[in-house]
Design a protein around this motif. Structure first.
Motif, PDB file in Angstrom:
ATOM      1  N   PRO A 201     -36.387   5.131  -6.054  1.00 58.46           N
ATOM      2  CA  PRO A 201     -36.566   5.390  -7.494  1.00 58.46           C
ATOM      3  C   PRO A 201     -36.932   6.843  -7.776  1.00 58.46           C
TER       4      PRO A 201
ATOM      5  N   SER B 274     -40.578   6.831 -12.637  1.00 57.27           N
ATOM      6  CA  SER B 274     -40.030   5.534 -13.035  1.00 57.27           C
ATOM      7  C   SER B 274     -41.131   4.479 -13.050  1.00 57.27           C
ATOM      8  N   GLY B 275     -41.082   3.612 -14.030  1.00 54.49           N
ATOM      9  CA  GLY B 275     -42.057   2.528 -14.130  1.00 54.49           C
ATOM     10  C   GLY B 275     -43.188   2.780 -15.086  1.00 54.49           C
TER      11      GLY B 275
ATOM     12  N   THR C 203     -40.815  -2.297 -16.783  1.00 56.33           N
ATOM     13  CA  THR C 203     -39.651  -2.701 -15.992  1.00 56.33           C
ATOM     14  C   THR C 203     -38.658  -3.439 -16.870  1.00 56.33           C
TER      15      THR C 203
ATOM     16  N   VAL D  63     -29.347   2.798 -13.790  1.00 56.03           N
ATOM     17  CA  VAL D  63     -30.650   2.802 -13.117  1.00 56.03           C
ATOM     18  C   VAL D  63     -31.267   4.200 -13.154  1.00 56.03           C
TER      19      VAL D  63
ATOM     20  N   GLU E  25     -34.567   5.208 -15.182  1.00 55.03           N
ATOM     21  CA  GLU E  25     -35.714   5.744 -14.442  1.00 55.03           C
ATOM     22  C   GLU E  25     -36.098   7.121 -14.972  1.00 55.03           C
TER      23      GLU E  25
ATOM     24  N   TRP F  75     -38.439   3.978 -16.983  1.00 52.80           N
ATOM     25  CA  TRP F  75     -38.346   2.555 -16.662  1.00 52.80           C
ATOM     26  C   TRP F  75     -38.124   2.359 -15.168  1.00 52.80           C
ATOM     27  N   SER F  76     -38.654   1.287 -14.643  1.00 53.53           N
ATOM     28  CA  SER F  76     -38.174   0.803 -13.354  1.00 53.53           C
ATOM     29  C   SER F  76     -37.176  -0.322 -13.635  1.00 53.53           C
TER      30      SER F  76
ATOM     31  N   GLU G  54     -34.946  -3.754 -12.275  1.00 52.63           N
ATOM     32  CA  GLU G  54     -34.683  -4.847 -11.345  1.00 52.63           C
ATOM     33  C   GLU G  54     -33.352  -5.511 -11.697  1.00 52.63           C
TER      34      GLU G  54
END
Length: 456
Positions: A193, A197-198, A202, A223, A227, A231-232, A234
């Motif tokens: 990542p 990120s995060g 998420t 992605v 990021e 954001w992360s 999934e």
């Protein structure tokens, strides 16, 4: 002859779970009622082949058989109307007589024709053509990866394509989506990542077939861009959205896929995640069709929690929280507005987000590519689809762009076939602008801005 009552005695059946949906006599009455309304309005006469075909039949019956309207339309006319429709949904967007407009006529031509297709498939069985086109995720699982180069080479062979056209009815001139040399899920497992990120939380990426197996660079770019904006990401367990099955009238297969996806995605919602869709058709299915197919609270929750990836980024732009440390601009951009994105009534978020890039000029081309999920790939529809797509091709040419952008990966295939330019997904364009374009096997995308400029 009995006059057709334009106001239905009860709301038209849209739910495949109710018995009335499958009653031939109920469908026949609804087809005639709806086409009587359309014949008197004619707002959609230029949208596709369905409406001119229906209007010509009604006019002929009035002139030669003493009809007053649509009362003499028969099963052959209904099937013809359905087969000429590629489910772009534009007629519903423009129609002033829908339930969304709170009109008592409650017209919904796309769902009506989908119902006619479903009844026909239930009577006659799903065709081999529709069965093959209805399961893109199965082919992707066994083909994407190290063997992709061989598969792509075979798919580009003219003899193989002519055989596919003869056996499966897949047009040999349509540029099939290539298979990625790695799947998106495999890339994500190995991805490191980006810093930061995060910090926002998420999100759950609903990539499905095209971004999982055919264009993993789109999903990987999403992605990296998400990021970059805190954001992360999934990827919950998921399968095809089910639209290819609905195209072939296989409601049970579409319902099974909707049920599997909802079961997985609702767990992501329970964990506090927003569902981010990468393809307009997949987002449309999650928001509009899964609640109709399943009629469950969980399906409605997933619909309410789903956003298009560019819609999420547009929220950040409006809130002035979008990362703006861009490395480069795109120049003159022609942005094709996808029909299934327009059908979600969220405007053109990608055009607004890309407009903040330096040295970038966005021109929106609001025309349909006439592909849909599978319709434009079929041998019997390919030339008709090309003809209807010429408005789009002329619109792109008028812009004379350095880069072409579209949210829809299948519209991109039509544009590639007609212009020789491979469009970017807007999230790929952002990844290029940020300088975070992910490295995947196969080097740079054929659709990169640099490749597009070299092709000029």
């Amino acid at each position: 002859m009995q006059k057709i009552d334009l106001v239905p005695k009860e709301p038209p059946s849209r739910d495949p779970n109710e018995e009335r949906y499958w009653q031939a006599s109920d469908l026949e009455g609804e087809m005639r009622r709806t086409f009587e309304i359309c014949h008197g309005c004619r707002m959609c006469v230029g949208y596709c082949g369905t409406f001119p075909d229906v209007f010509a039949r009604i006019d002929r019956d009035i002139e030669t058989r003493g009809a007053t309207g649509a009362e003499l339309l028969d099963a052959e006319a209904f099937a013809s109307a359905t087969e000429k429709c590629w489910q772009c949904k534009l007629c519903y967007i423009k129609c002033p007589y829908t339930a969304d407009e709170e009109h008592q006529w409650m017209v919904d031509v796309p769902r009506l024709l989908s119902r006619e297709k479903a009844q026909r498939a239930a009577r006659n069985g799903t065709t081999l053509q529709d069965r093959l086109l209805g399961e893109p995720q199965l082919l992707g699982r066994v083909t994407a990866g190290p063997q992709a180069r061989i598969a792509n080479f075979v798919n580009a062979n003219s003899l193989v394509r002519k055989t596919m056209a003869a056996v499966a009815g897949i047009a040999d001139a349509f540029p099939l989506p290539p298979f990625g040399e790695t799947s998106f899920a495999r890339w994500l497992d190995r991805h490191e990542p980006l810093p930061g990120s995060g910090k926002r939380g998420t999100v759950a990426l609903f990539a499905t077939c095209l971004a999982d197996y055919n264009f993993p660079r789109i999903a990987a770019s999403a992605v990296c861009v998400l990021e970059k904006n805190g954001w992360s990401v999934e990827r919950p367990e998921q399968t095809c959205c089910g639209m290819p099955n609905l195209d072939g009238g296989d409601v049970s297969a579409a319902t099974a896929k909707a049920r599997m996806n909802v079961r997985s995605l609702v767990q992501a919602i329970d964990a506090g995640m927003t569902i981010v869709a990468l393809q307009p058709t997949c987002g449309y299915m999650a928001r509009k069709e899964w609640p109709e197919l399943l009629r469950t609270t969980d399906a409605r929750r997933v619909a309410a929690a789903t956003v298009d990836v560019m819609e999420l980024l547009e929220q950040h732009r409006r809130e002035k929280s979008l990362a703006r440390d861009f490395k480069r601009g795109l120049g003159r951009v022609a942005y094709q507005a996808s029909c299934h994105l327009r059908a979600q009534k969220i405007g053109y978020p990608a055009a607004r987000v890309l407009s903040v890039l330096p040295e970038t000029e966005i021109e929106v081309v609001e025309q349909c590519s006439a592909v849909d999920g599978t319709w434009g790939m079929k041998t019997q529809h390919y030339e008709s689809g090309r003809r209807f797509a010429q408005k789009l091709i002329r619109g792109l040419a008028a812009v004379d762009p350095q880069v072409v952008v579209t949210d829809c990966a299948l519209s991109a295939r039509r544009i590639l076939a007609e212009t020789g330019k491979a469009p970017l997904h807007p999230v790929e364009a952002l990844a290029e602008a940020y300088g975070v374009m992910p490295a995947l096997a196969g080097a740079r995308s054929e659709a990169s801005p640099e490749a597009q400029r070299r092709s000029e």
